[in-house]
Design an enzyme around this catalytic site. Structure first.
Site, short mmCIF file in Angstrom:
data_model
loop_
_atom_site.label_atom_id
_atom_site.label_comp_id
_atom_site.label_asym_id
_atom_site.label_seq_id
_atom_site.Cartn_x
_atom_site.Cartn_y
_atom_site.Cartn_z
N ASP A 126 0.81 -1.22 0.00
CA ASP A 126 0.00 0.00 0.00
C ASP A 126 0.84 1.27 0.00
OD1 ASP A 126 1.01 -0.39 2.55
OD2 ASP A 126 -0.93 -0.60 3.52
N GLU A 177 -9.52 -1.62 5.42
CA GLU A 177 -10.17 -1.29 6.68
C GLU A 177 -11.41 -2.16 6.88
OE1 GLU A 177 -8.40 0.35 8.56
OE2 GLU A 177 -8.09 2.45 8.04
N HIS A 189 -6.95 -4.51 10.31
CA HIS A 189 -6.76 -4.32 8.87
C HIS A 189 -5.49 -5.01 8.37
CE1 HIS A 189 -4.57 -0.17 9.44
NE2 HIS A 189 -3.68 -1.12 9.38
N ASN A 243 -7.07 -2.48 14.37
CA ASN A 243 -8.48 -2.76 14.07
C ASN A 243 -8.64 -3.97 13.14
OD1 ASN A 243 -7.58 -1.77 11.64
ND2 ASN A 243 -9.08 -0.12 11.46
#
Ligand code: GLP
Length: 263
Positions: free
Chosen positions: A67, A143, A138, A136
């Site tokens: 990314d 996400e 990811h 979280n």
């Protein structure tokens, strides 16, 4: 999933680097999917050490990073491009033109995402994808809510991720504006890799680790998608593994596995 609990963070990094190095030695022209983040710093340091001291060559390898932030130029020290340059490209013989990172500064981000996905396919797909874990849950910047079959695309970042990463950006003392979106490989892209290695360190990741390994497969916790992959090694330090219900079982299973492998 093969769950490996190591006594220290250092042992986790060494284990990951050893697996990457073994693949590179057996297939010098392999295609690696790479990741950024604090968790990866030691892994790359260990690869650099093996390059300098043990003659490990990355000269024939192609790499594709997961990314990149949108709106951050490759030469910006906050960019993942720059992270890879500092931690792996400059200190080894990995060819800069073979180290691919999505261009978060492209004028047409959607075309760039499609191009990137195509470039991975053209290289023959990913032999091994290295992964960190967001607090979280990811993977890359997929996400919560990401489609389990998603491909490389532009994704808005959650407030939680912005906050977690702002700490990193702050630590490096770089000025705003902070990006609020990224180009990321999709979960489908990651699941297409022939093998995956995920690393998680520290207690801050313990809840996400439990959900990823012992929870249901759900887009709410993107890393749980790895339960659908047939070749995943999860490397954890003790604090990251501390909340697993079946911790004792994973320790015993790994011991047995190592015995069977003769190690
Ligand atoms: C970022 C990256 C992820 C990485 C995560 C964890 O959000 N996009 O690929 O896994 O951070 O980073 P760290 O290793 O710094 O905890």
């Amino acid at each position: 999933m093969r769950v490996v609990i190591e006594p220290t963070a250092k042992a986790v990094s060494r284990n990951a680097a050893g697996r990457l190095a073994a693949l590179v030695r057996s297939r010098p022209d392999c295609v690696l999917g790479l990741a950024t983040g604090q968790t990866m710093v030691e892994v790359y340091r260990e690869l650099v050490r093996r390059h300098r001291e043990d003659g490990l060559s990355l000269g024939g390898v192609k790499t594709f990073n997961l990314d990149e932030y949108v709106g951050v130029a490759p030469e910006d020290p906050r960019s993942f491009h720059h992270f890879m340059l500092r931690h792996l490209v400059a200190p080894t013989d990995l060819r800069p033109e073979a180290a691919h990172v999505p261009d978060g500064h492209a004028s047409d981000l959607f075309a760039e995402a499609e191009r990137y996905e195509g470039a991975i396919a053209e290289a023959g797909g990913l032999d091994l994808q290295l992964l960190g874990l967001g607090r979280n849950g990811h993977l890359g910047f997929n996400e919560p809510g990401s489609s389990l079959k998603s491909l490389t695309r532009v994704k808005a970042l959650t407030r939680e991720t912005l906050e977690a990463n702002r700490e990193d950006l702050g630590a490096e003392q770089h000025a705003p504006p902070s990006p609020n979106a990224a180009i990321t490989m999709g979960l489908g892209t990651i699941l297409s890799a022939r093998a995956c290695i995920l690393l998680a360190l520290g207690e801050a990741k313990a809840d996400a680790v439990v959900a990823m390994i012992e929870g249901p497969v759900t887009a709410r916790l993107p890393a749980s998608a790895l339960q659908m992959h047939r070749d995943v090694v999860v490397l954890l330090d003790e604090p990251a593994a501390s909340k697993l219900a079946n911790r004792e079982y994973y320790l015993r299973a790994e011991e047995l596995q190592r015995q069977l492998e003769g190690g």
